[in-house]
Structure formats: structure tokens, C-alpha cells
Design a protein around this motif. Structure first.
Motif, PDB file in Angstrom:
ATOM      1  N   UNK A 103       0.835  -1.205   0.000  1.00 46.24           N
ATOM      2  CA  UNK A 103       0.000   0.000   0.000  1.00 46.24           C
ATOM      3  C   UNK A 103       0.869   1.253   0.000  1.00 46.24           C
ATOM      4  N   UNK A 104       1.954   1.234   0.770  1.00 48.53           N
ATOM      5  CA  UNK A 104       2.852   2.395   0.794  1.00 48.53           C
ATOM      6  C   UNK A 104       3.517   2.605  -0.564  1.00 48.53           C
ATOM      7  N   UNK A 144      12.577   8.108   0.382  1.00 48.19           N
ATOM      8  CA  UNK A 144      13.754   7.250   0.195  1.00 48.19           C
ATOM      9  C   UNK A 144      13.421   5.801   0.530  1.00 48.19           C
ATOM     10  N   UNK A 145      12.751   5.596   1.647  1.00 45.57           N
ATOM     11  CA  UNK A 145      12.440   4.242   2.090  1.00 45.57           C
ATOM     12  C   UNK A 145      11.535   3.489   1.135  1.00 45.57           C
ATOM     13  N   UNK A 146      10.706   4.237   0.405  1.00 45.23           N
ATOM     14  CA  UNK A 146       9.774   3.619  -0.537  1.00 45.23           C
ATOM     15  C   UNK A 146      10.199   3.874  -1.981  1.00 45.23           C
ATOM     16  N   UNK A 147      11.475   4.205  -2.147  1.00 43.99           N
ATOM     17  CA  UNK A 147      12.003   4.495  -3.471  1.00 43.99           C
ATOM     18  C   UNK A 147      12.285   3.263  -4.299  1.00 43.99           C
ATOM     19  N   UNK A 148      12.289   2.093  -3.671  1.00 45.36           N
ATOM     20  CA  UNK A 148      12.394   0.826  -4.403  1.00 45.36           C
ATOM     21  C   UNK A 148      11.450  -0.164  -3.746  1.00 45.36           C
ATOM     22  N   UNK A 149      11.408  -1.373  -4.247  1.00 43.84           N
ATOM     23  CA  UNK A 149      10.422  -2.339  -3.754  1.00 43.84           C
ATOM     24  C   UNK A 149      10.936  -3.203  -2.609  1.00 43.84           C
ATOM     25  N   UNK A 155      15.106  -6.185  11.282  1.00 43.82           N
ATOM     26  CA  UNK A 155      16.459  -6.719  11.154  1.00 43.82           C
ATOM     27  C   UNK A 155      17.283  -5.913  10.154  1.00 43.82           C
ATOM     28  N   UNK A 156      16.642  -5.373   9.145  1.00 41.93           N
ATOM     29  CA  UNK A 156      17.321  -4.560   8.125  1.00 41.93           C
ATOM     30  C   UNK A 156      16.432  -3.368   7.787  1.00 41.93           C
ATOM     31  N   UNK A 157      16.337  -2.387   8.697  1.00 39.05           N
ATOM     32  CA  UNK A 157      15.411  -1.272   8.497  1.00 39.05           C
ATOM     33  C   UNK A 157      15.912  -0.292   7.441  1.00 39.05           C
ATOM     34  N   UNK A 158      14.981   0.408   6.835  1.00 34.35           N
ATOM     35  CA  UNK A 158      15.332   1.511   5.944  1.00 34.35           C
ATOM     36  C   UNK A 158      15.661   2.742   6.795  1.00 34.35           C
TER      37      UNK A 158
END
Length: 371
Positions: A103-104, A144-149, A155-158
Motif C-alpha cells: 500500500x505504501x 527514500x524508504x519507498x524508493x524501491x520495492x 532486522x534490516x530497516x530503511x
């Protein structure tokens, strides 16, 4: 929510739940719109522009009165993701963070596309709302965080250094999952916040906010809901700044008449924990929703953020009928907010009648595709 959980809902309970869902979403949007007009101003500048009492009414921003920002846009897509998660549960694919992340990504498309992509049949109705296709001051970490899929996880946050309120402001809908236990609500909000905001202060603030809304949506007091949030935070690494901020907000209630100076003592609102503390304080001391929201936007910090969070809290506490009608009638996107609020309430209370192993409602699945 499971079918067993929905079976015990009476009509009065369903109506109360819908009123609180509407209140939380509309209240957050009103607070967002109220604060948007002074978001870049200090308190001194607000008074110079609007008089000694500061901002007391909606003023134009983004070309009109009642315009909302990315805070409301993202909140609506959070709701969309949560409904999709429930619908996809029929397929055995039960992982709400993935559905919220999808959704984001649909929201991210509204920030760079000219309009809805009619070729995407799995977008559902919300992503076809043309008024959402505009950039309204989104947090850089969200873009930035939603700039790719790739989905950020705990464990591996944006953006592990991002501690602003960009994830906090979209997290009220997690609290509306009233059939869930508070620890699960907190965990889901935290996991979804880490998709863009990887600093513990940011994602734990989002989790705490969701737990407070959860308590209010269940009919608990605001003070009791904050205490429950503090209990949920206690065992989580990195919780201390958020815990301290919430305790500071509770303590400030007993320190005298509410004022911009009192709010300033809680922080500037730039960090997620400060924004949450300001909102909790304003919701606790506000004589009514209008007063609480005015307190929340008249300060040096990001007024649209603290207005949105305060509005969600007060709306969930009092329900939609307590919202100021004069502000509500000018709210941008009000029909869509109401529509998705009612869809969420219907899915959470009557989902098995809409979709399942033996029931398929094509209209519902076209609004919230399983894909």
C-alpha cells in the motif's frame, strides 16, 4: 480479526466502533489540515500573522483551506493495506507488513506519477483517487524508504538514522485493530514504521501511538491507554527516549494552565518522541477537540504533525460526532476518508460476509483486490 471475534459484536458495539474509526481518521485529517497552514512558522510568527491567540481557524495552505498533507495520504494507504491483509488472509497469505508495504508503494506512486495508472487492475479504488496525486511535504525518509520495492524490516530497516515523525503520523490505523492484543498492535506498527524510519525512537514512537489509539478505540481512558503503551515499550531495546517523553507529557498535565510555553517544554516536535508527547499532552488537557487541536498547532514545531496525531487521539476518544463541523465541511478528501473508514469498520466487523472460502463478493474484491 477472526470470524469468531466478529460474531460477538452487537449492533451498538459495531456503531460505536465505526464512530471511533471515523473519528480517528477524520480527526487526524482535520488536525493535519489545521496545522498545515502554519507548519513552517515559529510561535512568534504565528502570532504576528494570526493575532495574539495564534491560529484559531483553518487558513489556506497548498492552495486552499482544509488541504491535507502527506500525513493524511499515508494514513489512508495504511488503512488500505490493513484491509487488503484481511482479504488476502483467505488465500493463506497472512503477512500484514507485506500488504501495508504494498500500500505504501501505491502511495509512493502518487508522489511521482501524473495520475492513476488505469492498467493496474490490482490497485483498488484508493489509488485511483486523483486528488491524492500531489506532493504534500512528505518526510524525506518516506520517499527514500519507498524508493524501491525492497521492504525494510526490524532486522534490516530503511533509513536507520531517521527519527522524525514521518512514520508516527501514519500509524493510528494500527490501533483500530481492536480485535488484536496490544502487543501485536505495537509489533505491527513497529515493523511497518521500520519500512521507512529505522531509528528505534521513530519506530517505537509509532508503536506507542498505535497502542494508545487501540486503548481509546476499545473505550479506555486516554491516561490508561498511555500507561498501557508505556508497559508495551518497557521490554523493547531503545525505548527510553520514548518512555521519557510520554512520562514528561503526563507530568506536564499537572503543572498549570496549558500554554505554548508548556508545549515547548516537551520538545520542538521534530523528533517522533517529542511530537508524540506534545500530542498526548494536548489531547489530555484540551477542553474539547477544537481546543486540543488549537493547542497542538500553536508552537514552534511541525504543526501539521502534532495536529494530525492529536486529532487522531481525540477522534478515537470521542468519535466523529464530536469533531468541529465547520472544519469538517472544508476538509479536503472528506468523502474518501469517510469511505475508507466505513470500509475498514465493515471489514473488521463483517469480513466473513464479504469474502471467504464459501463467500465471494466481487464488488468488495474489486475495491480491495487480493493481488
Amino acid at each position: 480479526m477472526s470470524a469468531a471475534a466478529t460474531a460477538v459484536w452487537g449492533r451498538a458495539e459495531q456503531q460505536d466502533f465505526r464512530a471511533r474509526v471515523r473519528g480517528a481518521l477524520l480527526g487526524g485529517a482535520i488536525g493535519d489540515a489545521l496545522g498545515a497552514g502554519v507548519a513552517a512558522l515559529t510561535m512568534e510568527e504565528i502570532r504576528a500573522a494570526h493575532g495574539p491567540d495564534g491560529l484559531v481557524d483553518l487558513v489556506p495552505s497548498h492552495g486552499r483551506r482544509g488541504a491535507v498533507t502527506a500525513a493524511t495520504q499515508l494514513t489512508l494507504f495504511t488503512v488500505d493495506g490493513l484491509i487488503r491483509a484481511q482479504v488476502r488472509r483467505d488465500t493463506g497469505a497472512w503477512h500484514p507488513p507485506t500488504d501495508v508495504h504494498r500500500a505504501y508503494l501505491r502511495w509512493a506512486a502518487t508522489q511521482h506519477d501524473w495520475g492513476p495508472d488505469e492498467r493496474r487492475k490490482d490497485n483498488g479504488w484508493l489509488a485511483r483517487e486523483e486528488w491524492l496525486y500531489t506532493r504534500r511535504d512528505p518526510a524525506k525518509a518516506c520517499l527514500i524508504g519507498l524508493g524501491d520495492e525492497t521492504m525494510g524490516t526490524l532486522e534490516a530497516p530503511k533509513n536507520p538514522a531517521a527519527r522524525d515523525a514521518g512514520a508516527l503520523v501514519r500509524s493510528a490505523p494500527f490501533g483500530l485493530l481492536v480485535g488484536w492484543e496490544p502487543e501485536l498492535v505495537c509489533q505491527l506498527a513497529v515493523e511497518c514504521a521500520a519500512q521507512t524510519h529505522g531509528h528505534p525512537t521513530a519506530y517505537l514512537s509509532a508503536g506507542a501511538f498505535a497502542v494508545v489509539v487501540h486503548g481509546l478505540a476499545r473505550g479506555e481512558t486516554l491516561d490508561g491507554s498511555v500507561q498501557r503503551a508505556l508497559a508495551q515499550l518497557a521490554a523493547r531495546p531503545g525505548h527510553q527516549p520514548v518512555t521519557d517523553a510520554l512520562k514528561h507529557a503526563l507530568g506536564a498535565v499537572r503543572q498549570g494552565i496549558p500554554s505554548p510555553a508548556r508545549i515547548a517544554s516537551l520538545g520542538e516536535g521534530q523528533g517522533a518522541e517529542d511530537a508524540l508527547a506534545i500530542a498526548v499532552y494536548c489531547a489530555l488537557v484540551g477542553e474539547d477537540i477544537r481546543h486540543g487541536l488549537r493547542l497542538a498547532v500553536n508552537h514552534d514545531g511541525p504543526s501539521q504533525t502534532t495536529g494530525a496525531v492529536t486529532g487522531s487521539l481525540l477522534g478515537a476518544l470521542h468519535g466523529e460526532t464530536a469533531l468541529p463541523p465547520a472544519w469538517l465541511c472544508e476538509l479536503e478528501g472528506r468523502p474518501a476518508v469517510l469511505e475508507i473508514a466505513d470500509d475498514f469498520a465493515m471489514e473488521m466487523t463483517q469480513g466473513p460476509a464479504l469474502h471467504g472460502p464459501t463467500v465471494t463478493t466481487p464488488g468488495w474484491l474489486s475495491r480491495y483486490p487480493r493481488g
